[in-house]
Motif scaffolding. Structure first.
Motif, PDB file in Angstrom:
ATOM      1  N   MET A 154       3.254   9.415   0.372  1.00  0.00           N
ATOM      2  CA  MET A 154       4.444   9.101   1.164  1.00  0.00           C
ATOM      3  C   MET A 154       5.677   9.808   0.587  1.00  0.00           C
ATOM      4  O   MET A 154       6.504  10.334   1.319  1.00  0.00           O
ATOM      5  CB  MET A 154       4.683   7.589   1.193  1.00  0.00           C
ATOM      6  CG  MET A 154       3.610   6.812   1.932  1.00  0.00           C
ATOM      7  SD  MET A 154       3.759   7.097   3.705  1.00  0.00           S
ATOM      8  CE  MET A 154       2.202   6.433   4.299  1.00  0.00           C
TER       9      MET A 154
ATOM     10  N   GLN B 256      -5.699   3.354  15.851  1.00  0.00           N
ATOM     11  CA  GLN B 256      -4.395   2.822  16.245  1.00  0.00           C
ATOM     12  C   GLN B 256      -3.724   3.649  17.332  1.00  0.00           C
ATOM     13  O   GLN B 256      -2.955   3.117  18.125  1.00  0.00           O
ATOM     14  CB  GLN B 256      -3.497   2.668  15.023  1.00  0.00           C
ATOM     15  CG  GLN B 256      -4.020   1.526  14.148  1.00  0.00           C
ATOM     16  CD  GLN B 256      -3.301   1.357  12.849  1.00  0.00           C
ATOM     17  OE1 GLN B 256      -2.483   2.168  12.464  1.00  0.00           O
ATOM     18  NE2 GLN B 256      -3.624   0.299  12.137  1.00  0.00           N
TER      19      GLN B 256
ATOM     20  N   VAL C 296      -1.867   6.466  -1.861  1.00  0.00           N
ATOM     21  CA  VAL C 296      -0.961   6.453  -0.709  1.00  0.00           C
ATOM     22  C   VAL C 296       0.507   6.627  -1.095  1.00  0.00           C
ATOM     23  O   VAL C 296       1.243   7.373  -0.452  1.00  0.00           O
ATOM     24  CB  VAL C 296      -1.145   5.159   0.118  1.00  0.00           C
ATOM     25  CG1 VAL C 296      -0.184   5.129   1.292  1.00  0.00           C
ATOM     26  CG2 VAL C 296      -2.577   5.066   0.637  1.00  0.00           C
ATOM     27  N   LEU C 297       0.945   5.934  -2.151  1.00  0.00           N
ATOM     28  CA  LEU C 297       2.376   5.996  -2.490  1.00  0.00           C
ATOM     29  C   LEU C 297       2.862   7.410  -2.825  1.00  0.00           C
ATOM     30  O   LEU C 297       3.884   7.839  -2.292  1.00  0.00           O
ATOM     31  CB  LEU C 297       2.707   5.025  -3.625  1.00  0.00           C
ATOM     32  CG  LEU C 297       2.996   3.577  -3.203  1.00  0.00           C
ATOM     33  CD1 LEU C 297       3.036   2.663  -4.415  1.00  0.00           C
ATOM     34  CD2 LEU C 297       4.306   3.475  -2.449  1.00  0.00           C
TER      35      LEU C 297
ATOM     36  N   ARG D  96       7.957  12.737   2.644  1.00  0.00           N
ATOM     37  CA  ARG D  96       9.406  12.666   2.875  1.00  0.00           C
ATOM     38  C   ARG D  96      10.123  13.871   2.276  1.00  0.00           C
ATOM     39  O   ARG D  96      10.990  14.471   2.910  1.00  0.00           O
ATOM     40  CB  ARG D  96       9.965  11.359   2.303  1.00  0.00           C
ATOM     41  CG  ARG D  96       9.635  10.161   3.183  1.00  0.00           C
ATOM     42  CD  ARG D  96      10.374   8.915   2.742  1.00  0.00           C
ATOM     43  NE  ARG D  96       9.750   8.309   1.580  1.00  0.00           N
ATOM     44  CZ  ARG D  96       8.829   7.345   1.652  1.00  0.00           C
ATOM     45  NH1 ARG D  96       8.453   6.863   2.826  1.00  0.00           N
ATOM     46  NH2 ARG D  96       8.301   6.844   0.561  1.00  0.00           N
TER      47      ARG D  96
ATOM     48  N   ILE E 192       0.825  -1.202   0.000  1.00  0.00           N
ATOM     49  CA  ILE E 192       0.000   0.000   0.000  1.00  0.00           C
ATOM     50  C   ILE E 192       0.869   1.265   0.000  1.00  0.00           C
ATOM     51  O   ILE E 192       0.621   2.187  -0.769  1.00  0.00           O
ATOM     52  CB  ILE E 192      -0.947   0.016   1.220  1.00  0.00           C
ATOM     53  CG1 ILE E 192      -1.801  -1.249   1.245  1.00  0.00           C
ATOM     54  CG2 ILE E 192      -1.817   1.261   1.229  1.00  0.00           C
ATOM     55  CD1 ILE E 192      -2.677  -1.454   0.023  1.00  0.00           C
TER      56      ILE E 192
ATOM     57  N   ARG F  52       5.638  13.035  11.243  1.00  0.00           N
ATOM     58  CA  ARG F  52       6.585  11.996  11.640  1.00  0.00           C
ATOM     59  C   ARG F  52       7.924  12.173  10.917  1.00  0.00           C
ATOM     60  O   ARG F  52       8.992  12.114  11.517  1.00  0.00           O
ATOM     61  CB  ARG F  52       5.971  10.645  11.283  1.00  0.00           C
ATOM     62  CG  ARG F  52       6.318   9.554  12.237  1.00  0.00           C
ATOM     63  CD  ARG F  52       5.664   8.268  11.782  1.00  0.00           C
ATOM     64  NE  ARG F  52       4.337   8.059  12.325  1.00  0.00           N
ATOM     65  CZ  ARG F  52       3.315   7.551  11.642  1.00  0.00           C
ATOM     66  NH1 ARG F  52       3.447   7.254  10.358  1.00  0.00           N
ATOM     67  NH2 ARG F  52       2.153   7.365  12.210  1.00  0.00           N
TER      68      ARG F  52
ATOM     69  N   PRO G  72      -6.256   3.198   4.389  1.00  0.00           N
ATOM     70  CA  PRO G  72      -6.414   2.169   3.339  1.00  0.00           C
ATOM     71  C   PRO G  72      -7.240   0.967   3.783  1.00  0.00           C
ATOM     72  O   PRO G  72      -7.727   0.211   2.961  1.00  0.00           O
ATOM     73  CB  PRO G  72      -4.965   1.738   3.047  1.00  0.00           C
ATOM     74  CG  PRO G  72      -4.117   2.864   3.507  1.00  0.00           C
ATOM     75  CD  PRO G  72      -4.845   3.490   4.654  1.00  0.00           C
ATOM     76  N   ARG G  73      -7.420   0.787   5.076  1.00  0.00           N
ATOM     77  CA  ARG G  73      -8.169  -0.387   5.542  1.00  0.00           C
ATOM     78  C   ARG G  73      -9.679  -0.176   5.537  1.00  0.00           C
ATOM     79  O   ARG G  73     -10.433  -1.138   5.668  1.00  0.00           O
ATOM     80  CB  ARG G  73      -7.724  -0.764   6.958  1.00  0.00           C
ATOM     81  CG  ARG G  73      -6.307  -1.311   6.981  1.00  0.00           C
ATOM     82  CD  ARG G  73      -5.841  -1.643   8.375  1.00  0.00           C
ATOM     83  NE  ARG G  73      -6.563  -2.766   8.943  1.00  0.00           N
ATOM     84  CZ  ARG G  73      -6.435  -3.159  10.198  1.00  0.00           C
ATOM     85  NH1 ARG G  73      -5.614  -2.517  11.003  1.00  0.00           N
ATOM     86  NH2 ARG G  73      -7.109  -4.181  10.650  1.00  0.00           N
TER      87      ARG G  73
ATOM     88  N   SER H 281      -5.727   3.611  10.011  1.00  0.00           N
ATOM     89  CA  SER H 281      -5.227   3.267   8.697  1.00  0.00           C
ATOM     90  C   SER H 281      -6.316   3.463   7.657  1.00  0.00           C
ATOM     91  O   SER H 281      -7.194   2.624   7.498  1.00  0.00           O
ATOM     92  CB  SER H 281      -4.758   1.816   8.706  1.00  0.00           C
ATOM     93  OG  SER H 281      -4.331   1.465   7.412  1.00  0.00           O
TER      94      SER H 281
ATOM     95  N   PHE I 257      -5.090   8.465  15.054  1.00  0.00           N
ATOM     96  CA  PHE I 257      -4.443   7.889  13.883  1.00  0.00           C
ATOM     97  C   PHE I 257      -5.083   6.549  13.578  1.00  0.00           C
ATOM     98  O   PHE I 257      -5.273   5.717  14.455  1.00  0.00           O
ATOM     99  CB  PHE I 257      -2.940   7.697  14.101  1.00  0.00           C
ATOM    100  CG  PHE I 257      -2.263   7.121  12.879  1.00  0.00           C
ATOM    101  CD1 PHE I 257      -1.991   7.927  11.793  1.00  0.00           C
ATOM    102  CD2 PHE I 257      -1.954   5.775  12.810  1.00  0.00           C
ATOM    103  CE1 PHE I 257      -1.420   7.394  10.641  1.00  0.00           C
ATOM    104  CE2 PHE I 257      -1.375   5.234  11.661  1.00  0.00           C
ATOM    105  CZ  PHE I 257      -1.106   6.041  10.585  1.00  0.00           C
TER     106      PHE I 257
ATOM    107  N   LEU J 205      -3.593  10.743   7.000  1.00  0.00           N
ATOM    108  CA  LEU J 205      -2.327  10.094   6.676  1.00  0.00           C
ATOM    109  C   LEU J 205      -1.296  11.120   6.200  1.00  0.00           C
ATOM    110  O   LEU J 205      -0.115  11.019   6.523  1.00  0.00           O
ATOM    111  CB  LEU J 205      -2.576   9.032   5.602  1.00  0.00           C
ATOM    112  CG  LEU J 205      -1.535   7.929   5.422  1.00  0.00           C
ATOM    113  CD1 LEU J 205      -1.187   7.248   6.729  1.00  0.00           C
ATOM    114  CD2 LEU J 205      -2.030   6.918   4.404  1.00  0.00           C
TER     115      LEU J 205
ATOM    116  N   CYS K  24       1.676   3.303   7.253  1.00  0.00           N
ATOM    117  CA  CYS K  24       0.290   3.531   6.819  1.00  0.00           C
ATOM    118  C   CYS K  24      -0.724   2.707   7.598  1.00  0.00           C
ATOM    119  O   CYS K  24      -1.927   2.868   7.396  1.00  0.00           O
ATOM    120  CB  CYS K  24       0.139   3.293   5.318  1.00  0.00           C
ATOM    121  SG  CYS K  24       0.098   1.564   4.863  1.00  0.00           S
ATOM    122  N   GLY K  25      -0.258   1.829   8.480  1.00  0.00           N
ATOM    123  CA  GLY K  25      -1.181   1.174   9.401  1.00  0.00           C
ATOM    124  C   GLY K  25      -1.872  -0.085   8.905  1.00  0.00           C
ATOM    125  O   GLY K  25      -2.702  -0.637   9.616  1.00  0.00           O
TER     126      GLY K  25
END
Lengths: 55, 395
Positions: free
Chosen positions: B290, B60, B286-287, B294, A9, B18, B43-44, B41, B39, B11, A43-44
């Protein structure tokens, strides 16, 4: 030999050699020994969303 | 010292915080959110049903623990009503907060189709953990679900719910599922597998009305046919939450316009995630998020870093047909080369010169090649030459 597992993911890599010390998983911990409750630190998602990196 | 303020604790906001803390442990950091700031997830959300997860189980880390871990102040349940781009301040519930740099990570809202009828308010969307809680509650005692939208999220929900015995019908005006990401052969393969898993499709159709009926809900399609359903879930796309930026006079088109450093038209305001538009694109995946977090963390700590967008394979979480899609950038002249496999389908998008620009893999055999193929694709959105001399993080 240590293997690496990729979070499909978000791209995070679990490296067996490094473990995940911040989450209490010691260096050298095999993927199958990582508890199922462990989640991707970025991402959990759960272990089932990781795949083996075959390089 | 004025803090770095991040608006949004999804996210995007939390990943940036972070990454920033890895570089700047002590600079004051404030995060603002209109929800509970927990927090979870994201994507879940679209397949948590199969894991039997409640909204609480998806949580979480609550906001106070996130604040400790990030050495940050997190203000939850607050409303940011205004950005003052001259004074470099925000108005938060009537209070003025000053910032040194501001990052907008406000995300996106679900698109609502313009529907008629007396039960439009019954149409649900799931775009965050609290939506998911309402959705889980609304499902109790229900049997049939109509999903509006056969895109990524629609297909994931359809598979998840059909696997639990719900009668699921997916309605989309496109001729096949994942119409924007897949050629017709791939879409047909996915449709077939989902149908075998019990999902019904009404493609090339759209819903015009949602009304209450004696037993449940009555949906009227554009061809005047009628579908009955206990519940309607809409997953027809996202629209960036850019109102604050618009009101502050920042450049906004589909999303907040940024350059490759994620800088908006204001030199001290940045944006990342679903709210951003870069080079004409919004990338609600998501990718890329991220990669943005960064690079932006580096930029905000004094190392200007343009975002690299390596090829980003998107995993479609449809267990009936494990699927990975790496969409070609628009405007690349090429064609899909298709191959049907015993357990799936494989498509490669190649330019006339034979260069690989995208792919779609379905089934266990095909998806094994995801990494191998992704490595052959050049940066999806190339860094402009005048930026590429800057130090960049490895992809």
């Amino acid at each position: 030999m240590f293997r690496q597992y990729l979070c499909e993911i978000c791209g995070h890599i679990y490296d067996e050699a490094l473990g995940a010390p911040q989450e209490g998983i010691a260096p050298g911990t095999r993927w199958e020994d990582v508890p199922d409750s462990w989640v991707c630190p970025d991402c959990g998602v759960t272990k089932s969303d990781f795949g083996l990196c075959e390089s | 010292m004025k803090p770095l303020i991040i608006v949004g604790t999804g996210l995007a906001g939390y990943t940036l915080a972070r990454e920033y803390r890895k570089r700047e442990p002590n600079v004051p950091l404030v995060l603002l959110t209109d929800d509970d700031g927990a927090f979870y997830s994201k994507p879940r959300l679209s397949n948590a049903f199969k894991d039997g997860k409640s909204a609480d189980q998806l949580l979480q880390m609550p906001a106070d623990e996130m604040a400790k871990q990030l050495n940050a102040t997190i203000l939850t349940g607050v409303c940011v009503s205004m950005i003052d781009p001259q004074a470099n301040t925000l108005l938060v519930d009537g209070q003025t907060l000053a910032w040194s740099k501001l990052v907008l990570a406000c995300g996106a809202n679900p698109v609502r189709l313009p529907l008629a009828g007396d039960a439009v308010d019954q149409v649900l969307s799931v775009n965050n953990r609290l939506d998911y809680a309402s959705f889980r509650e609304a499902l109790i005692g229900k049997r049939s679900v109509v999903l509006l939208g056969a895109g990524l999220i629609g297909c994931e929900f359809a598979n998840d719910l059909a696997g639990h015995g719900f009668a699921v019908t997916v309605v989309d005006c496109a001729p096949h599922p994942l119409g924007r990401l897949l050629p017709v052969e791939g879409g047909a393969a996915l449709q077939k597998r989902l149908e075998q898993a019990g999902v019904r499709f009404r493609l090339g159709s759209s819903i015009a009305r949602v009304d209450r009926s004696a037993a449940s809900l009555k949906l009227t399609l554009d061809d005047a046919s009628v579908l009955d359903a206990d519940m309607v879930l809409s997953a027809v796309g996202l629209t960036p939450r850019a109102e604050l930026a618009t009101a502050a006079g920042l450049a906004v088109q589909r999303g907040i316009v940024t350059d490759q450093m994620l800088q908006t038209s204001h030199p001290d305001i940045y944006a990342l995630g679903d709210v951003v538009q870069i080079d004409g694109w919004v990338l609600p995946f998501v990718l890329p998020l991220m990669a943005q977090a960064r690079a932006l963390a580096a930029t905000l700590s004094g190392q200007p870093t343009p975002v690299h967008y390596p090829a980003f394979p998107v995993t479609v979480k449809t267990p009936a047909c494990p699927t990975v899609i790496c969409p070609p950038a628009l405007g690349i002249d090429g064609q899909w080369l298709n191959k049907t496999l015993p357990d799936g389908w494989r498509g490669e998008y190649r330019s006339t010169g034979g260069e690989l620009h995208g792919f779609a893999l379905m089934g266990e055999t095909a998806i094994r090649d995801r990494l191998l193929l992704a490595k052959q694709i050049k940066d999806w959105l190339p860094v402009l030459p005048h930026l590429s001399t800057t130090e960049c993080l490895p992809a």
